[in-house]
Design an enzyme around this catalytic site. Sequence first.
Site, PDB file in Angstrom:
ATOM      1  N   CYS A  80       3.491   8.611   0.699  1.00  0.00           N
ATOM      2  CA  CYS A  80       4.013   7.689   1.708  1.00  0.00           C
ATOM      3  C   CYS A  80       4.129   6.323   1.036  1.00  0.00           C
ATOM      4  O   CYS A  80       3.115   5.766   0.582  1.00  0.00           O
ATOM      5  CB  CYS A  80       3.060   7.639   2.904  1.00  0.00           C
ATOM      6  SG  CYS A  80       3.518   6.397   4.128  1.00  0.00           S
ATOM      7  N   SER A 134      12.346   6.723   6.870  1.00  0.00           N
ATOM      8  CA  SER A 134      12.039   6.492   8.278  1.00  0.00           C
ATOM      9  C   SER A 134      12.474   5.086   8.675  1.00  0.00           C
ATOM     10  O   SER A 134      12.181   4.121   7.976  1.00  0.00           O
ATOM     11  CB  SER A 134      10.531   6.648   8.489  1.00  0.00           C
ATOM     12  OG  SER A 134      10.190   6.328   9.815  1.00  0.00           O
ATOM     13  N   CYS A 150       6.507  -7.013   6.899  1.00  0.00           N
ATOM     14  CA  CYS A 150       7.621  -6.493   7.694  1.00  0.00           C
ATOM     15  C   CYS A 150       8.053  -7.562   8.686  1.00  0.00           C
ATOM     16  O   CYS A 150       7.225  -8.330   9.181  1.00  0.00           O
ATOM     17  CB  CYS A 150       7.185  -5.230   8.439  1.00  0.00           C
ATOM     18  SG  CYS A 150       8.549  -4.382   9.283  1.00  0.00           S
ATOM     19  N   CYS A 197       1.815  -1.439  15.219  1.00  0.00           N
ATOM     20  CA  CYS A 197       1.733  -1.221  13.769  1.00  0.00           C
ATOM     21  C   CYS A 197       1.076  -2.410  13.083  1.00  0.00           C
ATOM     22  O   CYS A 197       1.483  -3.559  13.303  1.00  0.00           O
ATOM     23  CB  CYS A 197       3.153  -1.005  13.233  1.00  0.00           C
ATOM     24  SG  CYS A 197       3.237  -0.857  11.441  1.00  0.00           S
ATOM     25  N   CYS A 222       6.678  -4.578  15.344  1.00  0.00           N
ATOM     26  CA  CYS A 222       6.351  -3.502  16.287  1.00  0.00           C
ATOM     27  C   CYS A 222       4.899  -3.675  16.727  1.00  0.00           C
ATOM     28  O   CYS A 222       4.017  -3.905  15.899  1.00  0.00           O
ATOM     29  CB  CYS A 222       6.547  -2.131  15.637  1.00  0.00           C
ATOM     30  SG  CYS A 222       8.264  -1.803  15.177  1.00  0.00           S
ATOM     31  N   GLU A 243       0.824  -1.204   0.000  1.00  0.00           N
ATOM     32  CA  GLU A 243       0.000   0.000   0.000  1.00  0.00           C
ATOM     33  C   GLU A 243       0.860   1.256   0.000  1.00  0.00           C
ATOM     34  O   GLU A 243       1.967   1.274   0.522  1.00  0.00           O
ATOM     35  CB  GLU A 243      -0.924   0.004   1.229  1.00  0.00           C
ATOM     36  CG  GLU A 243      -1.988  -1.075   1.133  1.00  0.00           C
ATOM     37  CD  GLU A 243      -2.984  -1.079   2.289  1.00  0.00           C
ATOM     38  OE1 GLU A 243      -4.083  -1.620   2.092  1.00  0.00           O
ATOM     39  OE2 GLU A 243      -2.674  -0.552   3.379  1.00  0.00           O
ATOM     40  N   GLY A 289       7.016  -2.001   5.803  1.00  0.00           N
ATOM     41  CA  GLY A 289       8.387  -2.496   5.754  1.00  0.00           C
ATOM     42  C   GLY A 289       9.395  -1.560   6.416  1.00  0.00           C
ATOM     43  O   GLY A 289       9.111  -0.404   6.704  1.00  0.00           O
ATOM     44  N   GLU A 290      10.587  -2.088   6.652  1.00  0.00           N
ATOM     45  CA  GLU A 290      11.710  -1.326   7.211  1.00  0.00           C
ATOM     46  C   GLU A 290      12.679  -1.001   6.079  1.00  0.00           C
ATOM     47  O   GLU A 290      13.373  -1.888   5.554  1.00  0.00           O
ATOM     48  CB  GLU A 290      12.413  -2.162   8.291  1.00  0.00           C
ATOM     49  CG  GLU A 290      13.782  -1.661   8.732  1.00  0.00           C
ATOM     50  CD  GLU A 290      13.813  -0.193   9.146  1.00  0.00           C
ATOM     51  OE1 GLU A 290      14.563   0.573   8.520  1.00  0.00           O
ATOM     52  OE2 GLU A 290      13.087   0.179  10.096  1.00  0.00           O
ATOM     53  N   LEU A 292      10.957   6.612  17.215  1.00  0.00           N
ATOM     54  CA  LEU A 292      11.429   6.446  18.590  1.00  0.00           C
ATOM     55  C   LEU A 292      10.348   5.794  19.471  1.00  0.00           C
ATOM     56  O   LEU A 292      10.525   4.698  19.995  1.00  0.00           O
ATOM     57  CB  LEU A 292      11.830   7.818  19.146  1.00  0.00           C
ATOM     58  CG  LEU A 292      12.547   7.852  20.483  1.00  0.00           C
ATOM     59  CD1 LEU A 292      13.888   7.131  20.433  1.00  0.00           C
ATOM     60  CD2 LEU A 292      12.753   9.305  20.930  1.00  0.00           C
ATOM     61  N   HIS A 293       9.240   6.510  19.658  1.00  0.00           N
ATOM     62  CA  HIS A 293       8.008   6.011  20.310  1.00  0.00           C
ATOM     63  C   HIS A 293       8.127   5.663  21.793  1.00  0.00           C
ATOM     64  O   HIS A 293       7.113   5.462  22.456  1.00  0.00           O
ATOM     65  CB  HIS A 293       7.409   4.825  19.546  1.00  0.00           C
ATOM     66  CG  HIS A 293       7.236   5.088  18.094  1.00  0.00           C
ATOM     67  ND1 HIS A 293       6.736   6.282  17.605  1.00  0.00           N
ATOM     68  CD2 HIS A 293       7.519   4.333  16.995  1.00  0.00           C
ATOM     69  CE1 HIS A 293       6.721   6.239  16.276  1.00  0.00           C
ATOM     70  NE2 HIS A 293       7.190   5.084  15.885  1.00  0.00           N
ATOM     71  N   CYS A 325      -0.908   6.638   9.901  1.00  0.00           N
ATOM     72  CA  CYS A 325       0.352   6.057  10.380  1.00  0.00           C
ATOM     73  C   CYS A 325       0.098   4.765  11.158  1.00  0.00           C
ATOM     74  O   CYS A 325      -0.691   4.734  12.101  1.00  0.00           O
ATOM     75  CB  CYS A 325       1.031   7.094  11.284  1.00  0.00           C
ATOM     76  SG  CYS A 325       2.600   6.552  11.936  1.00  0.00           S
ATOM     77  N   ASN A 347      -3.246   5.732  16.060  1.00  0.00           N
ATOM     78  CA  ASN A 347      -4.395   5.252  15.289  1.00  0.00           C
ATOM     79  C   ASN A 347      -4.639   3.798  15.652  1.00  0.00           C
ATOM     80  O   ASN A 347      -3.827   2.939  15.324  1.00  0.00           O
ATOM     81  CB  ASN A 347      -4.104   5.376  13.785  1.00  0.00           C
ATOM     82  CG  ASN A 347      -3.723   6.794  13.435  1.00  0.00           C
ATOM     83  OD1 ASN A 347      -4.520   7.708  13.595  1.00  0.00           O
ATOM     84  ND2 ASN A 347      -2.493   6.997  12.994  1.00  0.00           N
TER      85      ASN A 347
END
Length: 347
Positions: A107, A197, A114, A121, A118, A94, A165-166, A221-222, A340, A297
């Site tokens: 984006c 990112s 992934c 996500c 996390c 996407e 993905g990373e 970071l989060h 996000c 979200n």
Amino acid sequence: MKSDKKNIRHLSLPALQEYFGSIDEKAFRAKQVYEWLWLRHATSFEAMTNLSKDLRHKLEENFVLPAVKVDATQHSNDGTIKSRFRLHDNHLVEGVLIPTDTRQTACVSSQVGCSLSCKFCATGYMDRKRNLDFDEIYDEVALINQQALEHNGKKLTNIVFMGMGEPLLNYKNVLQSIERITAPDGLGMSPKRVTVSTAGVAKMIRQLGDDQVRFNLALSLHAANDKKRSEIMPINDSNNLKELIAALNHFYKATGNEISFEYILFRDFNDSKQDADELIKIYRQVPADLVNIIEYNPIDNARFQKPDAETAEDFMDYLAKNRVNARLRRSRGKDIDAACGQLANKG
């Protein structure tokens, strides 16, 4: 059945010139084809109308041109457009067009699924199937650019690698896609308008510095201490905050490029004054331009919730009082799961 034909977009211009020389065609044909592939975004050899029919047929016999296609689109009430892209092997990823008064931002995704898991996500709950090739990432951007022109009459101004993905675990293809996106014979965008990112792969952040890249970097970071961060981002176990801070400083020293932090606020998890103090401490150890505080979200699998407006406001005020350049990023496209952390091929 797997084709043994080479993807023509994986040939450089000199390699194309060599090919045309080998079939006794003039060298300028290579430039024509290269322009069709990258400037005009041709999705078939048939579309290359300034080549003879015979030459188009020859290319068809010897190469493949596996273009990415828009499989489905969803339009948000706020103007955001989410697209599900179908790849040549039927995998789906996407991408999102986020328009504002001053920007048209794409984006984009860099992997199918992934591997980082996390906890907040939606993509993290999917398996990683494969990396995207650089030309597939380029296609995502080109297709979203077409949407920006079609719906808003404006070209893309910014690209963020914040989709599925990373990016730093698909290092080579991400860098090659940015090279094509920023090339004059590609989309001609400024690298300063591109932000990659990462969830925090310290070794590859250092590599970006060593490779003297020209784009910006954002660290997801989060949480601003190792215990909390490891709880929601397993990658922190092998890439702790001390290592990441050292890697970001190495990146900045080598490139001078912009660094920002992404920090999603979770209710009763990372939204207290103590959390803000820990965030301020990290901010002061890195030459970061900005901290993006992001509204959470909700997704199906996760237990997190977003804090109430007053808590978020207090958090922002406290950062401002401590001279942290922070902004609260309102989520866009929530009604179509395009915000996000929500991308999961549900559309």
